[in-house]
Design an enzyme around this catalytic site. Sequence first.
Site, PDB file in Angstrom:
ATOM      1  N   ASP A 148       0.831  -1.203   0.000  1.00  0.00           N
ATOM      2  CA  ASP A 148       0.000   0.000   0.000  1.00  0.00           C
ATOM      3  C   ASP A 148       0.867   1.254   0.000  1.00  0.00           C
ATOM      4  O   ASP A 148       1.484   1.585   1.004  1.00  0.00           O
ATOM      5  CB  ASP A 148      -0.906   0.014   1.244  1.00  0.00           C
ATOM      6  CG  ASP A 148      -1.811   1.234   1.244  1.00  0.00           C
ATOM      7  OD1 ASP A 148      -2.763   1.247   0.451  1.00  0.00           O
ATOM      8  OD2 ASP A 148      -1.549   2.192   2.003  1.00  0.00           O
TER       9      ASP A 148
ATOM     10  N   LYS B 229      -2.159   6.015  -4.509  1.00  0.00           N
ATOM     11  CA  LYS B 229      -3.307   6.889  -4.227  1.00  0.00           C
ATOM     12  C   LYS B 229      -3.127   8.268  -4.853  1.00  0.00           C
ATOM     13  O   LYS B 229      -2.013   8.813  -4.861  1.00  0.00           O
ATOM     14  CB  LYS B 229      -3.481   7.062  -2.710  1.00  0.00           C
ATOM     15  CG  LYS B 229      -3.457   5.761  -1.933  1.00  0.00           C
ATOM     16  CD  LYS B 229      -3.837   5.943  -0.481  1.00  0.00           C
ATOM     17  CE  LYS B 229      -3.588   4.661   0.295  1.00  0.00           C
ATOM     18  NZ  LYS B 229      -2.226   4.583   0.866  1.00  0.00           N
TER      19      LYS B 229
ATOM     20  N   HIS C 129      -7.174   9.566  -2.383  1.00  0.00           N
ATOM     21  CA  HIS C 129      -6.624   9.556  -1.022  1.00  0.00           C
ATOM     22  C   HIS C 129      -7.576  10.172   0.023  1.00  0.00           C
ATOM     23  O   HIS C 129      -7.733   9.645   1.110  1.00  0.00           O
ATOM     24  CB  HIS C 129      -5.273  10.264  -1.020  1.00  0.00           C
ATOM     25  CG  HIS C 129      -4.327   9.760   0.035  1.00  0.00           C
ATOM     26  ND1 HIS C 129      -2.970   9.709  -0.145  1.00  0.00           N
ATOM     27  CD2 HIS C 129      -4.539   9.288   1.279  1.00  0.00           C
ATOM     28  CE1 HIS C 129      -2.394   9.228   0.951  1.00  0.00           C
ATOM     29  NE2 HIS C 129      -3.334   8.965   1.831  1.00  0.00           N
TER      30      HIS C 129
HETATM   31  N1  LIG Z   1      -5.406   6.318   3.387  1.00  0.00           N
HETATM   32  C1  LIG Z   1      -4.943   7.003   4.396  1.00  0.00           C
HETATM   33  O1  LIG Z   1      -5.367   8.147   4.620  1.00  0.00           O
HETATM   34  C2  LIG Z   1      -3.922   6.393   5.301  1.00  0.00           C
HETATM   35  C3  LIG Z   1      -3.595   7.033   6.511  1.00  0.00           C
HETATM   36  C4  LIG Z   1      -2.643   6.419   7.337  1.00  0.00           C
HETATM   37  C5  LIG Z   1      -2.061   5.218   6.953  1.00  0.00           C
HETATM   38  N2  LIG Z   1      -2.388   4.623   5.756  1.00  0.00           N
HETATM   39  C6  LIG Z   1      -1.781   3.331   5.336  1.00  0.00           C
HETATM   40  O2  LIG Z   1      -1.964   2.393   6.390  1.00  0.00           O
HETATM   41  C7  LIG Z   1      -0.695   1.809   6.699  1.00  0.00           C
HETATM   42  C8  LIG Z   1      -0.644   1.359   8.142  1.00  0.00           C
HETATM   43  O3  LIG Z   1      -0.908   2.423   9.026  1.00  0.00           O
HETATM   44  P1  LIG Z   1       0.217   3.135   9.932  1.00  0.00           P
HETATM   45  O4  LIG Z   1       1.546   2.963   9.298  1.00  0.00           O
HETATM   46  O5  LIG Z   1      -0.269   4.505  10.166  1.00  0.00           O
HETATM   47  O6  LIG Z   1       0.125   2.417  11.333  1.00  0.00           O
HETATM   48  P2  LIG Z   1       0.025   0.910  11.883  1.00  0.00           P
HETATM   49  O7  LIG Z   1       0.211  -0.082  10.799  1.00  0.00           O
HETATM   50  O8  LIG Z   1      -1.217   0.869  12.696  1.00  0.00           O
HETATM   51  O9  LIG Z   1       1.245   0.869  12.909  1.00  0.00           O
HETATM   52  C9  LIG Z   1       2.587   0.895  12.464  1.00  0.00           C
HETATM   53  C10 LIG Z   1       3.475   0.905  13.696  1.00  0.00           C
HETATM   54  O10 LIG Z   1       3.241  -0.308  14.435  1.00  0.00           O
HETATM   55  C11 LIG Z   1       4.476  -0.935  14.705  1.00  0.00           C
HETATM   56  N3  LIG Z   1       4.239  -2.400  14.647  1.00  0.00           N
HETATM   57  C12 LIG Z   1       3.874  -3.099  13.543  1.00  0.00           C
HETATM   58  N4  LIG Z   1       3.714  -4.405  13.861  1.00  0.00           N
HETATM   59  C13 LIG Z   1       3.998  -4.519  15.171  1.00  0.00           C
HETATM   60  C14 LIG Z   1       4.036  -5.623  16.055  1.00  0.00           C
HETATM   61  N5  LIG Z   1       3.726  -6.847  15.635  1.00  0.00           N
HETATM   62  N6  LIG Z   1       4.368  -5.397  17.354  1.00  0.00           N
HETATM   63  C15 LIG Z   1       4.661  -4.144  17.787  1.00  0.00           C
HETATM   64  N7  LIG Z   1       4.656  -3.052  16.992  1.00  0.00           N
HETATM   65  C16 LIG Z   1       4.325  -3.237  15.695  1.00  0.00           C
HETATM   66  C17 LIG Z   1       5.417  -0.490  13.603  1.00  0.00           C
HETATM   67  O11 LIG Z   1       6.742  -0.571  14.080  1.00  0.00           O
HETATM   68  P3  LIG Z   1       8.051  -0.826  13.116  1.00  0.00           P
HETATM   69  O12 LIG Z   1       7.828  -0.082  11.841  1.00  0.00           O
HETATM   70  O13 LIG Z   1       9.157  -0.306  13.940  1.00  0.00           O
HETATM   71  O14 LIG Z   1       8.183  -2.314  12.889  1.00  0.00           O
HETATM   72  C18 LIG Z   1       4.956   0.951  13.398  1.00  0.00           C
HETATM   73  O15 LIG Z   1       5.524   1.813  14.370  1.00  0.00           O
HETATM   74  C19 LIG Z   1       0.290   2.936   6.361  1.00  0.00           C
HETATM   75  O16 LIG Z   1       1.628   2.476   6.304  1.00  0.00           O
HETATM   76  C20 LIG Z   1      -0.280   3.398   5.058  1.00  0.00           C
HETATM   77  O17 LIG Z   1       0.086   2.513   4.024  1.00  0.00           O
HETATM   78  C21 LIG Z   1      -3.317   5.201   4.943  1.00  0.00           C
END
Ligand SMILES: NC(=O)c1ccc[n+]([C@@H]2O[C@H](COP(=O)([O-])OP(=O)(O)OC[C@H]3O[C@@H](n4cnc5c(N)ncnc54)[C@H](OP(=O)(O)O)[C@@H]3O)[C@@H](O)[C@H]2O)c1
Length: 278
Positions: free
Chosen positions: A47, A77, A110
């Site tokens: 993504d 996006k 987006h």
């Molecule tokens: N469409 C939109 O508006 C929008 C907005 C926000 C996000 N997104 C998408 O959604 C994706 C995911 O959301 P996000 O990156 O905001 O947050 P998330 O996936 O909820 O959390 C990521 C964080 O969690 C940690 N983590 C992952 N697996 C873990 C585990 N098993 N144990 C402990 N910690 C863990 C990661 O650490 P490490 O990296 O240090 O491993 C990172 O700090 C984004 O990367 C993006 O592609 C889209």
Amino acid sequence: MAENIPEVILNDGVKIPGIGFGTYKMNGAEGVEGMKKAIDLGYRLLDSAFNYENEGAVGEVVRQTLVPREELIVCSKLPGRHHAYAEALNTIQESLYRGGLDYYDLYLIHWPNPRVDLYVEAWQAMIEARKRGYIRSIGVCNFLPEHIDRLVKETGVKPSLNQIELHPFFNQEEMRRYHAEQGIVTESWSPLGRASRLLEDPRIGSIAEAHDKSISQIILRWHVQLGALPIPKASSTEHQLDNLRIFDFELTADEMQVISSLNSGRLWNQDPAVYEEF
Ligand SMILES: NC(=O)c1ccc[n+]([C@@H]2O[C@H](COP(=O)([O-])OP(=O)(O)OC[C@H]3O[C@@H](n4cnc5c(N)ncnc54)[C@H](OP(=O)(O)O)[C@@H]3O)[C@@H](O)[C@H]2O)c1
């Protein structure tokens, strides 16, 4: 390679895996290495977004991995500043050039930015881009029912998927119900609440202990059992692997309820009715 990832079929027939890999903040050579590891472990859906400035890294991963292109689901996006029809088409082409790709499997608007009111034009450009073969499946992010209803009313084309903020602190019951009625897949962004205090919650902690799983695994399993498709981001290999091992156990109805009852609201105050992102 994790072979037990279930398949999800979108309303246009495109098949995608039941868990994806978030790439926000995975850029440059380090990002390429992290994403390549994720693919080696079994992730197939990447993504990305024009605004993450990592479409280049994603394209590099597609070229470097031994996994055939047709087995990968590459998503990007359209940013809010390029919703006008001609600009949107140019931006989609630019996304392809940045990634060095012939097509994206999934491309999403987006944010709706309703005040600007150009998201229908953006959708018309997405429809044209799909017709031209730039994109296999078109969807949206952060759209409310009123925005999706308008797309359908004005173009007759329904999004295949809506990517929305969804985690135990914001369980999006109404949006999930609406998507289910419409045949639109719910994809969860920040499924782990971006590793906030959610990962320290003692109530999820006890459920994790009972299943001998990590809190992250319990949360991701909760998404899957809700019928949502999570896209956790993890730069560490340990986290990447942890997050894939969620298809070998089941939460009880009571456990699902406990997790759903943590609902307290959005984590970043980004209500798509008023929030704007360009
Ligand atoms: N469409 C939109 O508006 C929008 C907005 C926000 C996000 N997104 C998408 O959604 C994706 C995911 O959301 P996000 O990156 O905001 O947050 P998330 O996936 O909820 O959390 C990521 C964080 O969690 C940690 N983590 C992952 N697996 C873990 C585990 N098993 N144990 C402990 N910690 C863990 C990661 O650490 P490490 O990296 O240090 O491993 C990172 O700090 C984004 O990367 C993006 O592609 C889209």
